[in-house]
Design an enzyme around this catalytic site. Structure first.
Site, mmCIF file in Angstrom:
data_model
loop_
_atom_site.group_PDB
_atom_site.id
_atom_site.type_symbol
_atom_site.label_atom_id
_atom_site.label_comp_id
_atom_site.label_asym_id
_atom_site.label_seq_id
_atom_site.Cartn_x
_atom_site.Cartn_y
_atom_site.Cartn_z
ATOM 1 N N ASN A 69 15.122 25.724 63.720
ATOM 2 C CA ASN A 69 13.525 25.838 63.626
ATOM 3 C C ASN A 69 13.160 25.861 62.170
ATOM 4 O OD1 ASN A 69 13.307 26.128 66.738
ATOM 5 N ND2 ASN A 69 13.514 28.279 66.522
ATOM 6 N N HIS A 70 11.792 25.570 61.920
ATOM 7 C CA HIS A 70 11.312 25.784 60.611
ATOM 8 C C HIS A 70 9.950 26.702 60.720
ATOM 9 C CE1 HIS A 70 12.834 21.838 58.955
ATOM 10 N NE2 HIS A 70 13.440 21.698 60.210
ATOM 11 N N PRO A 71 9.825 27.319 59.463
ATOM 12 C CA PRO A 71 8.853 28.342 59.642
ATOM 13 C C PRO A 71 7.389 27.846 59.329
ATOM 14 C CG PRO A 71 9.964 28.231 57.518
ATOM 15 C CD PRO A 71 10.630 27.337 58.450
ATOM 16 N N THR A 122 7.042 24.599 55.400
ATOM 17 C CA THR A 122 7.993 24.407 56.328
ATOM 18 C C THR A 122 9.385 24.060 56.131
ATOM 19 O OG1 THR A 122 7.059 22.199 56.828
ATOM 20 C CG2 THR A 122 5.746 24.010 57.987
ATOM 21 N N ARG A 134 13.128 23.791 55.299
ATOM 22 C CA ARG A 134 14.489 24.586 55.290
ATOM 23 C C ARG A 134 14.902 25.070 54.119
ATOM 24 N NH1 ARG A 134 18.435 21.257 58.570
ATOM 25 N NH2 ARG A 134 19.822 23.340 57.939
#
Length: 285
Positions: A111-113, A119, A121
């Site tokens: 997942n990416h923030p 966003t 990584r």
């Protein structure tokens, strides 16, 4: 003494899983071909060639056939009587017994923030693509100083027992799929799935339940997957109420015992393939 490269690998695995603390990895050197030895254990693992790193806590119950790629450094826990087709990748996943996975299924993707400044990584995985070396300092201290753990980078995905996952399905990391669920081909699963639900679509939505609620309650109480397929010989699988009657009767008589699957941990496999002359310890589930 652990060298800096090994520490960076451990740091990388921790960052990818989003854990604040370092997690231990087990390096398994399967050599050019591990198929014959694994077959003797009741296992088929297509990724078992050359070196493979798995998170400590990984294990495989036998028998099982696992043809997808296994993400390096991830947690893999697989229950007995699983049949997973070629293609696709799995990682950071706990899978129950009697699970069927078609080809090209993917789960355990990172997942990416979306609520951070970026966003990308690289914000929580700073050593990505060896870029620290490009900037002239790829040391452990430098990389560690940049690390910002992202707790949701790759949470554990949980797949229950007797689950059927169709071809080309994508399952978001951290999703829980209940016992007996069916996921239609090409579905995108982004939310938890209730037991014995049939879902399909993008995003996947419930089409219907496999059985009426009273039957589902009985199935979940019985947990028939505790038993070996071969101890269940003669069970009328095609008639669920009759099958449950038959199993319950045999359990009540003491004629049916839970299957204690031979279970091989990442540590077991590493020890076996490090010294092929030694036998492999077996632990019961």
């Amino acid at each position: 003494m652990v060298d800096e490269k090994s520490q960076l690998i451990r740091l990388e695995s921790a960052a990818l899983r989003g854990y604040g603390a370092w997690m231990s990895n087990i390096n398994i050197n399967f050599g050019p071909s591990a198929a014959a030895k694994l077959k003797s254990l009741g296992l088929k693992i297509l990724s078992a060639r050359g070196e493979l790193s798995l998170s400590a806590g990984s294990y495989f119950e036998a028998p099982a056939s696992i043809m997808p790629g296994l993400d390096p450094g991830s947690l893999i826990q697989v229950g007995a009587f699983g049949s997973f087709a070629h293609g696709g990748n799995i990682g950071n996943v706990q899978i129950g017994r009697y699970v069927s996975i078609a080809s090209d299924v993917r789960m355990g993707m990172h997942n990416h923030p979306i609520d951070w400044l970026s966003t990308s990584r690289v914000t929580h995985y700073p050593q990505m693509h060896d870029w620290p070396e490009f900037f002239g300092n790829g040391s452990l201290e430098f990389v560690r100083s940049m690390l910002r753990p992202y707790a949701d980078a790759c949470p554990i995905t949980e797949i229950g027992n007797d689950v059927w996952i169709g071809q080309g399905v994508f399952i978001k990391s951290g999703v829980k799929v209940g016992d007996g669920a069916v996921i239609g081909a090409r579905s995108v699963v982004v939310k938890d799935i209730e037991p014995y639900s049939i879902v399909a679509g993008t995003p996947a939505k419930v089409i219907r339940k496999r059985f009426p609620d009273p039957v589902i309650e009985r199935l979940l109480a019985m947990r028939w997957w505790r038993y070996s397929l071969y101890d269940l010989a003669g069970t009328p699988f095609e008639d669920v109420p009759r099958a449950l009657d038959a199993i319950e009767e045999r359990v009540a008589k003491g004629d049916l015992k839970e299957y204690r699957a031979p279970t091989y941990t990442a540590e077991d496999l590493a020890a076996m393939f490090a010294d092929p002359a030694n036998g492999l310890p077996k632990s019961a589930a």
